[in-house]
Design an enzyme around this catalytic site. Sequence first.
Site, mmCIF file in Angstrom:
data_model
loop_
_atom_site.group_PDB
_atom_site.id
_atom_site.type_symbol
_atom_site.label_atom_id
_atom_site.label_comp_id
_atom_site.label_asym_id
_atom_site.label_seq_id
_atom_site.Cartn_x
_atom_site.Cartn_y
_atom_site.Cartn_z
ATOM 1 N N HIS A 14 -5.141 -90.335 78.325
ATOM 2 C CA HIS A 14 -5.197 -88.944 78.902
ATOM 3 C C HIS A 14 -6.649 -88.831 79.710
ATOM 4 C CE1 HIS A 14 -7.798 -86.678 75.402
ATOM 5 N NE2 HIS A 14 -7.955 -87.962 75.439
ATOM 6 N N CYS A 72 -13.281 -86.490 76.603
ATOM 7 C CA CYS A 72 -12.801 -87.065 75.601
ATOM 8 C C CYS A 72 -13.662 -88.416 75.553
ATOM 9 C CB CYS A 72 -11.555 -87.486 75.300
ATOM 10 S SG CYS A 72 -10.980 -88.206 73.787
ATOM 11 N N GLN A 90 -2.327 -83.171 67.961
ATOM 12 C CA GLN A 90 -1.672 -81.761 68.112
ATOM 13 C C GLN A 90 -0.402 -81.522 68.730
ATOM 14 O OE1 GLN A 90 -5.170 -79.007 69.527
ATOM 15 N NE2 GLN A 90 -6.240 -80.804 69.763
ATOM 16 N N HIS A 116 -5.115 -81.174 79.166
ATOM 17 C CA HIS A 116 -4.827 -82.700 79.272
ATOM 18 C C HIS A 116 -3.790 -82.941 80.463
ATOM 19 C CE1 HIS A 116 -6.382 -83.100 75.046
ATOM 20 N NE2 HIS A 116 -5.641 -81.831 74.981
#
Length: 122
Positions: A14, A72, A90, A116
């Site tokens: 991602h 990230c 999540q 994302h």
Amino acid sequence: MSTAGEGETVRASHILIKHEGSRRKASWKDPDGRVISATTRADAAARLLDLRNQILAGQANFADLAARHSDCSSARRGGDLGSFGRRQMQKPFEDATFALKVGEVSDLVDTDSGVHIILRTA
């Protein structure tokens, strides 16, 4: 929607862009959170849409863009999160990833972490 069984795992990469609404306003690129705190959700979404368009047009490689742009820590692995099953991410992220076909890039996905785009790799 996916018909993934309870024991199924997926693998995904991602690109995360954090913004002022993100639960943690710091990243490897912005340890003090100054840029993140000044980034609106709309700005984060616009940046990600541009990156997604570059990927879909074949103008850029997902992993290269993740390494340069993702907030990230997975950026150092080209955005690779490894394999995961249900209830490990999540919920919006999990649902989007399991709904993708291998090799497919998601639309924008909002979580408490930020915005994302996701590439399902297995």
